[in-house]
Design an enzyme around this catalytic site. Structure first.
Site, short mmCIF file in Angstrom:
data_model
loop_
_atom_site.label_atom_id
_atom_site.label_comp_id
_atom_site.label_asym_id
_atom_site.label_seq_id
_atom_site.Cartn_x
_atom_site.Cartn_y
_atom_site.Cartn_z
N LYS A 116 25.68 -13.96 -18.42
CA LYS A 116 25.35 -12.61 -17.97
C LYS A 116 23.85 -12.44 -17.71
O LYS A 116 23.04 -13.28 -18.13
CB LYS A 116 25.83 -11.60 -19.03
CG LYS A 116 27.35 -11.57 -19.21
CD LYS A 116 27.75 -10.50 -20.23
CE LYS A 116 29.26 -10.43 -20.43
NZ LYS A 116 29.64 -9.35 -21.38
N TYR B 231 35.51 -5.68 -13.72
CA TYR B 231 35.83 -5.06 -15.02
C TYR B 231 36.78 -3.87 -14.88
O TYR B 231 36.82 -3.02 -15.77
CB TYR B 231 34.54 -4.63 -15.73
CG TYR B 231 33.85 -5.75 -16.50
CD1 TYR B 231 34.49 -6.41 -17.55
CD2 TYR B 231 32.55 -6.12 -16.20
CE1 TYR B 231 33.86 -7.42 -18.27
CE2 TYR B 231 31.90 -7.13 -16.93
CZ TYR B 231 32.57 -7.77 -17.96
OH TYR B 231 31.94 -8.76 -18.69
N PHE C 273 32.08 2.87 -22.22
CA PHE C 273 30.95 2.01 -21.88
C PHE C 273 31.03 1.43 -20.46
O PHE C 273 30.16 0.64 -20.07
CB PHE C 273 30.80 0.88 -22.91
CG PHE C 273 32.03 -0.01 -23.07
CD1 PHE C 273 32.30 -1.03 -22.17
CD2 PHE C 273 32.91 0.19 -24.13
CE1 PHE C 273 33.42 -1.84 -22.31
CE2 PHE C 273 34.03 -0.62 -24.29
CZ PHE C 273 34.29 -1.64 -23.37
N ARG D 181 36.52 -18.87 -25.91
CA ARG D 181 36.37 -17.66 -26.75
C ARG D 181 35.79 -18.04 -28.12
O ARG D 181 35.00 -17.30 -28.69
CB ARG D 181 37.72 -16.95 -26.93
CG ARG D 181 38.35 -16.38 -25.65
CD ARG D 181 37.64 -15.21 -25.04
NE ARG D 181 37.44 -14.11 -25.93
CZ ARG D 181 37.03 -12.89 -25.52
NH1 ARG D 181 36.81 -12.64 -24.22
NH2 ARG D 181 36.83 -11.94 -26.38
N THR E 223 32.55 -10.30 -29.77
CA THR E 223 31.93 -9.43 -28.76
C THR E 223 30.57 -8.91 -29.26
O THR E 223 29.60 -8.87 -28.50
CB THR E 223 32.86 -8.26 -28.43
OG1 THR E 223 34.14 -8.78 -28.04
CG2 THR E 223 32.30 -7.40 -27.31
N ARG F 239 27.02 -16.27 -28.62
CA ARG F 239 26.56 -14.88 -28.79
C ARG F 239 25.66 -14.74 -30.02
O ARG F 239 24.73 -13.92 -30.00
CB ARG F 239 27.76 -13.95 -28.84
CG ARG F 239 28.33 -13.71 -27.43
CD ARG F 239 29.68 -13.04 -27.45
NE ARG F 239 30.05 -12.47 -26.14
CZ ARG F 239 31.25 -12.01 -25.88
NH1 ARG F 239 32.21 -12.05 -26.79
NH2 ARG F 239 31.52 -11.51 -24.68
N ASN G 22 25.55 -9.18 -24.45
CA ASN G 22 26.06 -10.23 -25.34
C ASN G 22 26.20 -11.60 -24.66
O ASN G 22 27.00 -12.42 -25.06
CB ASN G 22 27.38 -9.77 -25.98
CG ASN G 22 28.45 -9.46 -24.95
OD1 ASN G 22 28.24 -9.66 -23.76
ND2 ASN G 22 29.59 -9.00 -25.42
N HIS H 106 30.54 -13.96 -20.76
CA HIS H 106 31.92 -13.48 -20.60
C HIS H 106 32.86 -14.69 -20.66
O HIS H 106 32.49 -15.78 -20.21
CB HIS H 106 32.10 -12.80 -19.24
CG HIS H 106 33.55 -12.54 -18.90
ND1 HIS H 106 34.21 -11.44 -19.36
CD2 HIS H 106 34.45 -13.29 -18.22
CE1 HIS H 106 35.47 -11.50 -18.95
NE2 HIS H 106 35.64 -12.62 -18.25
N GLU I 170 40.48 -13.53 -12.69
CA GLU I 170 39.01 -13.62 -12.68
C GLU I 170 38.52 -14.82 -11.87
O GLU I 170 37.51 -14.72 -11.17
CB GLU I 170 38.50 -13.70 -14.13
CG GLU I 170 38.72 -12.39 -14.87
CD GLU I 170 38.34 -12.44 -16.34
OE1 GLU I 170 38.47 -11.40 -16.99
OE2 GLU I 170 37.92 -13.52 -16.82
P1 ADP Z 1 34.74 -9.48 -24.54
O1 ADP Z 1 33.63 -9.72 -23.53
O2 ADP Z 1 34.39 -10.07 -25.89
O3 ADP Z 1 36.09 -9.90 -24.06
P2 ADP Z 1 35.55 -6.73 -24.03
O4 ADP Z 1 36.48 -7.28 -23.00
O5 ADP Z 1 36.12 -5.81 -25.08
O6 ADP Z 1 34.76 -7.90 -24.81
O7 ADP Z 1 34.38 -5.91 -23.33
C1 ADP Z 1 33.81 -6.37 -22.12
C2 ADP Z 1 32.30 -6.24 -22.22
O8 ADP Z 1 31.95 -4.86 -22.32
C3 ADP Z 1 31.66 -6.86 -23.47
O9 ADP Z 1 31.46 -8.26 -23.35
C4 ADP Z 1 30.37 -6.11 -23.58
O10 ADP Z 1 29.38 -6.58 -22.65
C5 ADP Z 1 30.80 -4.71 -23.16
N1 ADP Z 1 31.21 -3.89 -24.32
C6 ADP Z 1 32.32 -4.05 -25.10
N2 ADP Z 1 32.40 -3.11 -26.07
C7 ADP Z 1 31.29 -2.32 -25.90
C8 ADP Z 1 30.78 -1.18 -26.57
N3 ADP Z 1 31.42 -0.63 -27.61
N4 ADP Z 1 29.61 -0.63 -26.11
C9 ADP Z 1 28.98 -1.16 -25.04
N5 ADP Z 1 29.41 -2.24 -24.35
C10 ADP Z 1 30.54 -2.82 -24.77
MG MG Z 2 37.17 -9.16 -22.44
#
Ligand code: ADP
Ligand code: MG
Length: 141
Positions: free
Chosen positions: A10, A50, A58, A86, A92, A103, A113, A116, A127
């Site tokens: 990212k 997304y 968010f 993962r 996350t 991370r 973070n 992805h 994707e």
């Molecule tokens: P992951 O990337 O671990 O699969 P998610 O799919 O739940 O996590 O979320 C997608 C992305 O959205 C996260 O990687 C992070 O950049 C952002 N994100 C997730 N939860 C939050 C939150 N509570 N506040 C702000 N950004 C968030």
């Molecule tokens: Mg995700």
């Protein structure tokens, strides 16, 4: 079973000059890059990628972040690539990510973070197709 997953380094991690370290972690985990490019997503592109999160509070902030600078987008191939990626990514929220994960090393907070990774075979298919036509994915290994 060999499978493919989509990974994104990212904009926060690219800004921190962590591209090389992160790709090295993929290779050490036997996740082989079979397609890769650096690109600066326009905000509507981030919104399309997304879309599954569009009702989340968010969502707008996430898409602003993802379009704030260049990312590196990769297809990784290997045994259990989706789950393995993962695992090496970590949770996350970097504060909750296990030591030794990407991370934990490079994430700043739950939004910024670093990486992805696809979370299921269905999302991986969507994707990978979102960023790469089949002819851009190496098929030789
Ligand atoms: P992951 O990337 O671990 O699969 P998610 O799919 O739940 O996590 O979320 C997608 C992305 O959205 C996260 O990687 C992070 O950049 C952002 N994100 C997730 N939860 C939050 C939150 N509570 N506040 C702000 N950004 C968030
Ligand atoms: Mg995700």
């Amino acid at each position: 079973m060999s499978e493919r997953t989509l990974a994104i380094i990212k904009p926060d991690a690219v800004r921190k000059q962590a591209i090389g370290d992160i790709i090295s972690r993929y290779e050490k985990a036997a996740l082989k890059p079979v397609a890769m490019k650096l690109l600066h997503m326009a905000k509507p592109v981030a919104e399309g990628f997304y879309a599954v999160h569009k009702s989340r509070p968010f969502f707008d902030s996430l898409c602003t972040f993802m379009s704030s600078g260049p990312s590196v987008v990769l297809v990784l191939q290997g045994d259990n690539a989706i789950k393995k990626n993962r695992e090496i990514m970590g949770a996350t929220d970097p504060a909750k990510a296990e030591q030794g994960t990407i991370r934990a090393a490079h994430g700043t907070n739950i939004e910024f973070n670093a990486v992805h990774g696809s979370d299921s075979p269905e999302t991986a298919t969507f994707e990978i197709g979102f960023f790469f036509p089949g002819m851009e994915i190496y098929d030789g290994r």
